[in-house]
Design a protein around this motif. Structure first.
Motif, PDB file in Angstrom:
ATOM      1  N   PRO A  28      15.432  -0.596  -7.291  1.00 29.47           N
ATOM      2  CA  PRO A  28      16.133  -0.958  -6.113  1.00 29.47           C
ATOM      3  C   PRO A  28      15.674  -2.049  -5.427  1.00 29.47           C
ATOM      4  CG  PRO A  28      15.600   1.398  -6.229  1.00 29.47           C
ATOM      5  CD  PRO A  28      14.896   0.633  -7.292  1.00 29.47           C
ATOM      6  N   GLN A  29      16.606  -2.751  -4.676  1.00 29.35           N
ATOM      7  CA  GLN A  29      16.280  -3.859  -3.676  1.00 29.35           C
ATOM      8  C   GLN A  29      15.362  -3.505  -2.617  1.00 29.35           C
ATOM      9  OE1 GLN A  29      17.260  -7.078  -3.851  1.00 29.35           O
ATOM     10  NE2 GLN A  29      18.411  -6.975  -5.757  1.00 29.35           N
ATOM     11  N   GLN A  30      14.668  -4.310  -1.887  1.00 35.61           N
ATOM     12  CA  GLN A  30      13.803  -4.071  -1.036  1.00 35.61           C
ATOM     13  C   GLN A  30      14.265  -3.390   0.271  1.00 35.61           C
ATOM     14  OE1 GLN A  30      10.683  -6.345  -0.257  1.00 35.61           O
ATOM     15  NE2 GLN A  30      10.034  -5.840   1.355  1.00 35.61           N
ATOM     16  N   GLU A  31      15.686  -3.687   0.510  1.00 31.86           N
ATOM     17  CA  GLU A  31      16.376  -2.967   1.746  1.00 31.86           C
ATOM     18  C   GLU A  31      16.719  -1.415   1.469  1.00 31.86           C
ATOM     19  OE1 GLU A  31      19.406  -5.655  -0.444  1.00 31.86           O
ATOM     20  OE2 GLU A  31      17.271  -5.574   0.268  1.00 31.86           O
ATOM     21  N   ASP A  32      16.450  -0.966   0.245  1.00 34.62           N
ATOM     22  CA  ASP A  32      16.720   0.504   0.111  1.00 34.62           C
ATOM     23  C   ASP A  32      15.702   1.259   1.107  1.00 34.62           C
ATOM     24  OD1 ASP A  32      18.711  -0.138  -1.549  1.00 34.62           O
ATOM     25  OD2 ASP A  32      17.787   0.334  -3.537  1.00 34.62           O
ATOM     26  N   ALA A  33      15.722   2.815   0.933  1.00 34.98           N
ATOM     27  CA  ALA A  33      14.896   3.595   1.952  1.00 34.98           C
ATOM     28  C   ALA A  33      13.673   3.642   1.253  1.00 34.98           C
ATOM     29  CB  ALA A  33      15.587   4.748   1.937  1.00 34.98           C
ATOM     30  N   ARG A  34      12.764   2.541   1.075  1.00 35.09           N
ATOM     31  CA  ARG A  34      11.728   2.514   0.889  1.00 35.09           C
ATOM     32  C   ARG A  34      10.807   2.594   2.172  1.00 35.09           C
ATOM     33  NH1 ARG A  34      11.685  -1.844  -2.013  1.00 35.09           N
ATOM     34  NH2 ARG A  34      12.135  -0.578  -3.851  1.00 35.09           N
ATOM     35  N   PRO A  35       9.672   3.498   2.141  1.00 39.26           N
ATOM     36  CA  PRO A  35       8.677   3.870   3.227  1.00 39.26           C
ATOM     37  C   PRO A  35       8.258   2.377   4.114  1.00 39.26           C
ATOM     38  CG  PRO A  35       7.799   4.936   1.755  1.00 39.26           C
ATOM     39  CD  PRO A  35       9.217   4.445   1.095  1.00 39.26           C
ATOM     40  N   THR A  36       8.175   2.299   5.156  1.00 41.48           N
ATOM     41  CA  THR A  36       7.286   0.884   5.661  1.00 41.48           C
ATOM     42  C   THR A  36       6.040   1.182   6.071  1.00 41.48           C
ATOM     43  OG1 THR A  36       8.454   1.619   8.084  1.00 41.48           O
ATOM     44  CG2 THR A  36       9.671   0.275   6.611  1.00 41.48           C
ATOM     45  N   VAL A  37       5.581   2.782   6.024  1.00 42.68           N
ATOM     46  CA  VAL A  37       4.319   2.866   6.209  1.00 42.68           C
ATOM     47  C   VAL A  37       3.855   3.645   5.159  1.00 42.68           C
ATOM     48  CG1 VAL A  37       4.300   2.555   8.692  1.00 42.68           C
ATOM     49  CG2 VAL A  37       4.896   4.764   7.754  1.00 42.68           C
ATOM     50  N   ARG A  90     -10.706  -9.500   8.102  1.00 42.93           N
ATOM     51  CA  ARG A  90     -10.477  -8.034   7.502  1.00 42.93           C
ATOM     52  C   ARG A  90      -9.163  -7.567   7.425  1.00 42.93           C
ATOM     53  NH1 ARG A  90     -14.195  -4.558  11.754  1.00 42.93           N
ATOM     54  NH2 ARG A  90     -12.335  -4.283  13.264  1.00 42.93           N
ATOM     55  N   PHE A  91      -8.942  -6.650   7.240  1.00 38.85           N
ATOM     56  CA  PHE A  91      -7.493  -6.077   7.243  1.00 38.85           C
ATOM     57  C   PHE A  91      -7.277  -5.166   8.566  1.00 38.85           C
ATOM     58  CE2 PHE A  91      -7.585  -6.292   2.535  1.00 38.85           C
ATOM     59  CZ  PHE A  91      -6.250  -6.853   2.415  1.00 38.85           C
ATOM     60  N   ALA A  92      -6.332  -5.583   9.246  1.00 38.75           N
ATOM     61  CA  ALA A  92      -5.859  -4.880  10.516  1.00 38.75           C
ATOM     62  C   ALA A  92      -5.062  -3.398   9.713  1.00 38.75           C
ATOM     63  CB  ALA A  92      -4.939  -5.680  11.209  1.00 38.75           C
ATOM     64  N   ASP A  93      -4.270  -3.833   8.761  1.00 35.79           N
ATOM     65  CA  ASP A  93      -3.669  -2.814   7.987  1.00 35.79           C
ATOM     66  C   ASP A  93      -3.649  -3.014   6.630  1.00 35.79           C
ATOM     67  OD1 ASP A  93      -1.822  -0.995   6.842  1.00 35.79           O
ATOM     68  OD2 ASP A  93      -0.368  -1.125   8.492  1.00 35.79           O
ATOM     69  N   ILE A  94      -4.589  -2.291   6.022  1.00 35.35           N
ATOM     70  CA  ILE A  94      -4.724  -2.505   4.513  1.00 35.35           C
ATOM     71  C   ILE A  94      -3.321  -2.263   3.573  1.00 35.35           C
ATOM     72  CG2 ILE A  94      -5.472  -0.305   3.791  1.00 35.35           C
ATOM     73  CD1 ILE A  94      -7.581  -2.003   2.185  1.00 35.35           C
ATOM     74  N   ASP A  95      -2.400  -1.323   4.374  1.00 30.82           N
ATOM     75  CA  ASP A  95      -1.637  -0.810   3.405  1.00 30.82           C
ATOM     76  C   ASP A  95      -0.231  -1.994   3.576  1.00 30.82           C
ATOM     77  OD1 ASP A  95      -2.277   1.876   3.046  1.00 30.82           O
ATOM     78  OD2 ASP A  95      -1.536   2.267   5.132  1.00 30.82           O
ATOM     79  N   SER A  96      -0.235  -2.545   4.559  1.00 36.43           N
ATOM     80  CA  SER A  96       1.016  -3.737   4.595  1.00 36.43           C
ATOM     81  C   SER A  96       0.365  -5.039   4.571  1.00 36.43           C
ATOM     82  CB  SER A  96       1.732  -3.740   5.986  1.00 36.43           C
ATOM     83  OG  SER A  96       0.751  -3.792   7.138  1.00 36.43           O
ATOM     84  N   GLY A  97      -0.817  -5.137   4.059  1.00 34.99           N
ATOM     85  CA  GLY A  97      -1.557  -6.466   3.931  1.00 34.99           C
ATOM     86  C   GLY A  97      -1.689  -7.417   5.234  1.00 34.99           C
ATOM     87  N   VAL A  98      -1.675  -6.930   6.342  1.00 28.81           N
ATOM     88  CA  VAL A  98      -1.984  -7.810   7.696  1.00 28.81           C
ATOM     89  C   VAL A  98      -3.079  -7.890   7.816  1.00 28.81           C
ATOM     90  CG1 VAL A  98      -1.557  -7.489   9.893  1.00 28.81           C
ATOM     91  CG2 VAL A  98       0.263  -6.566   8.702  1.00 28.81           C
ATOM     92  N   LEU A  99      -3.936  -8.988   8.264  1.00 28.42           N
ATOM     93  CA  LEU A  99      -5.171  -9.369   8.219  1.00 28.42           C
ATOM     94  C   LEU A  99      -5.600  -9.722   9.770  1.00 28.42           C
ATOM     95  CD1 LEU A  99      -5.817 -11.875   5.548  1.00 28.42           C
ATOM     96  CD2 LEU A  99      -6.269  -9.562   5.453  1.00 28.42           C
ATOM     97  N   GLU A 100      -6.777  -9.531  10.049  1.00 31.36           N
ATOM     98  CA  GLU A 100      -7.098  -9.712  11.660  1.00 31.36           C
ATOM     99  C   GLU A 100      -8.748 -10.657  11.393  1.00 31.36           C
ATOM    100  OE1 GLU A 100      -7.479  -6.070  13.390  1.00 31.36           O
ATOM    101  OE2 GLU A 100      -9.524  -5.602  12.421  1.00 31.36           O
ATOM    102  N   PHE A 559      -6.957   3.244   1.911  1.00 31.12           N
ATOM    103  CA  PHE A 559      -7.118   3.955   0.693  1.00 31.12           C
ATOM    104  C   PHE A 559      -8.654   3.638   0.244  1.00 31.12           C
ATOM    105  CE2 PHE A 559      -5.955   0.049  -1.101  1.00 31.12           C
ATOM    106  CZ  PHE A 559      -4.855  -0.439  -0.658  1.00 31.12           C
ATOM    107  N   GLY A 560      -9.168   3.826   1.254  1.00 30.10           N
ATOM    108  CA  GLY A 560     -10.840   3.817   0.696  1.00 30.10           C
ATOM    109  C   GLY A 560     -11.892   2.524   0.773  1.00 30.10           C
ATOM    110  N   TRP A 561     -11.047   1.561   1.076  1.00 29.31           N
ATOM    111  CA  TRP A 561     -11.938   0.193   1.257  1.00 29.31           C
ATOM    112  C   TRP A 561     -12.145  -0.297   2.268  1.00 29.31           C
ATOM    113  CZ3 TRP A 561     -14.545  -0.283  -3.166  1.00 29.31           C
ATOM    114  CH2 TRP A 561     -14.000   0.203  -4.392  1.00 29.31           C
ATOM    115  N   ASP A 562     -11.790   0.527   3.684  1.00 30.91           N
ATOM    116  CA  ASP A 562     -11.860  -0.025   5.076  1.00 30.91           C
ATOM    117  C   ASP A 562     -12.944   0.766   5.956  1.00 30.91           C
ATOM    118  OD1 ASP A 562     -10.145   2.014   4.743  1.00 30.91           O
ATOM    119  OD2 ASP A 562      -8.354   1.171   5.703  1.00 30.91           O
TER     120      ASP A 562
END
Length: 573
Positions: A28-37, A90-100, A559-562
């Motif tokens: 499915p395309q990304q705009e489908d109901a895929r969770p954002t977190v 380092r990751f601010a949010d490792i799930d979504s790839g946001v760095l800080e 998931f274990g690396w932060d």
């Protein structure tokens, strides 16, 4: 293998079709109901954090490899390093790839190959020999990167224990200015250079005095606490091998107010009933119960205690070998497809994790934006929901037809690693019976040591294995795909080769736009990996249950690396 780290032949064309023209059914395309977190993420606890307090965590201290972070690999050692050392980013949010920012501010990127970092002026090494609290400079970063690229021991010879050489070789050039600025360049666009190389699980910076002073002792006497001269939130105060590691808050840490805890102790109580008794007695504050019965008993006795779930970073996977080994039936692609279709992923995950697991596509189910929704997985062969009788019958019919077309009547031998089979009693029987039922042939189970089975995948003597995958280091699968799925890659143990997949992975590598990489992954890469199929197929991932008293507030881990997030843990006074 704890999620908390308490211590996982396709087409002939040279060019792939455009994304919208992929022949295989697209996800499915990304705009489908895929969770954002991450579905296991919890919201940060309410209330103001207070400083002080001592926290004791049940941990396994049996598997530590190197206190030299340029050599280390094990999750428990990674936690030691992340408590004491820092990275450029380092990751601010490792799930979504946001760095800080960490040791440096987020870089300026004047073009797609250049990264300009400004070092933070208040970051200093630990105030003891051999660094004596000196400032961390751009030269420190340069020396760390150059050491790993060189991969040499103290005598100047090749040192295979410095095994992240290929990762840091993605840095094409390094320039420093006035000790405060460092300019890093890559050869071409590298979409995950920052997240993988500079913010990855082992991107820790060490003072050059450490390897100047200790030389090859860092390799040959690997667990000496004196090796740590970091800049992180904690300092190793006491280390009793296989028993206890106590970390105290670093007075020179550059983040105001952090860490909140006065000290943090990892204690190995031997596991099992001994650890549970220590938790019940209040000697341990954070524990991972081994089973649901332990959880239920604890919460019945301590109803105010908190139960949390964290995703395990490694999964269970089906590994296939396409190597031209002696008697390897999978050199016929129809056999590989039959095994892929016949793998009852839901039965395997249920046998391994019970209710604490979920099937995964090529990306783990808990990685938002990358995971294929469970509803879509249920439409794929090998993932059919138990209620889909028609789908299961269609899978069986396809698998049997493929076997007949290939002239294969069995038996088929499936391999399980010994430690894997021992971890999940009864799983071998489930694997054997589910494959035999789906394929209609005799299926044999062989159990051996992991190293031997990995060698067998590479020489063709082990056609099919079910075991643990390598732990993921980033929700973004680009690096993982390049290292394991491209033709000739060192991590491509099964010898999978598909020029279309190679090109799409290369396109992901050269695409800086995060959303566009996800679109390419779902619409082109995922269907291609399923079609033939690839050599390593996710079956699913489990979760780890964690209990602690209500007054203990834990950070929201990925998931274990932060592990550096322990600086955010606090205890109500």
């Amino acid at each position: 293998m704890a999620g908390l780290a308490l211590v996982g032949c396709g087409g002939d064309d040279d060019e792939p079709p455009a994304v919208g023209e992929v022949d295989e059914p697209a996800a499915p395309q990304q705009e489908d109901a895929r969770p954002t977190v991450n579905p296991l993420r919890r919201a940060p606890t309410s209330g103001a954090a207070t400083s002080g307090g001592s926290l004791t965590i049940a941990a396994s201290l049996l598997n530590l490899d190197f206190f030299d972070s340029h050599r280390a690999q094990f999750p428990a050692t990674q936690l030691f390093a992340s408590l004491q050392q820092s990275k450029l980013l380092r990751f601010a949010d490792i799930d979504s790839g946001v760095l800080e920012p960490d040791l440096a501010a987020l870089p300026e990127i004047p073009d797609e190959e250049t990264y300009v970092f400004l070092m933070r002026p208040d970051a200093r090494w630990r105030e003891r020999e051999p660094t004596n609290g000196r400032a961390i400079t751009a030269e420190d970063v340069r020396l760390n990167i150059e050491r790993q690229i060189a991969g040499l021991d103290a005598a100047g010879g090749p040192d295979s224990t410095l095994e992240r050489q290929s990762l840091y070789e993605r840095t094409a050039s390094i320039e420093t200015f006035d000790g405060t600025t460092i300019v890093l360049r890559t050869s071409g666009t590298d979409s995950t250079y920052l997240s993988s190389v500079q913010a990855g699980p082992w991107a820790f910076m060490q003072p050059h005095e450490t390897w100047d002073l200790f030389g090859d002792a860092l390799r040959d006497e690997p667990l000496r606490p004196q090796y740590y001269a970091g800049s992180g939130p904690f300092q190793l105060d006491r280390f009793l091998p296989r028993e206890e590691a106590r970390f105290i808050a670093s007075p020179s840490y550059f983040r105001d107010g952090a860490p909140f805890l006065r000290d943090l102790t990892l204690r190995d109580s031997g596991g099992g009933g001994t650890t549970e008794a220590a938790y019940r007695a209040g000697e341990i504050d954070v524990w991972c119960p081994p089973d649901g019965a332990s959880v239920a008993g604890l919460l019945a006795e301590f109803p105010d205690h908190v139960l949390e779930s964290r995703p395990l970073p490694f999964g269970i996977e089906l590994a296939l070998s396409f190597r031209q080994g002696s008697g390897n039936p999978l050199v016929d692609a129809r056999l590989a497809r039959a095994v892929h279709v016949a793998a009852n992923r839901r039965a395997i995950i249920a046998a391994a994790y019970g209710e604490n697991g979920q099937v995964s596509g090529p990306a783990p189910w808990y990685t938002p934006g990358w995971a294929t929704p469970v509803a879509s997985l249920s439409e794929q062969p090998g993932y059919r929901d138990g209620a889909s009788v028609d789908g299961a019958a269609a899978d069986k019919a396809e698998a049997v037809a493929l076997l007949e077309a290939a002239g294969f009547g069995g038996p088929l031998q499936l391999h399980l690693p010994d430690v894997f089979a021992a971890t999940y009693p009864g799983l071998a029987d489930v694997v054997q019976s589910s494959f035999a039922e789906a394929l209609g042939i005799r299926v044999e189970i062989a159990i051996d040591q992991y190293p031997r089975l990995l060698e067998g995948l590479e020489d063709g003597s082990v056609p099919v294995m079910i075991g643990w995958s390598e732990p993921i280091t980033d929700a973004d699968p680009t690096d993982r795909l390049e290292a394991t799925m491209t033709t000739g890659a060192a991590g491509n143990r099964g010898g999978f080769s598909d020029p279309i997949v190679d090109t799409w992975i290369g396109t992901m590598r050269g695409t800086l736009d995060f959303a566009e990489r996800q679109r390419i992954f779902h619409e082109a890469v995922v269907p291609s990996l399923w079609a033939e199929p690839s050599w390593a197929l996710n079956i699913g991932h489990g979760v780890q249950r964690i209990v602690h008293p209500a007054e203990v507030h834990l950070p929201a881990f990925g998931f274990g690396w932060d592990g550096y997030r322990w600086e955010e843990a606090w205890i109500e006074s």
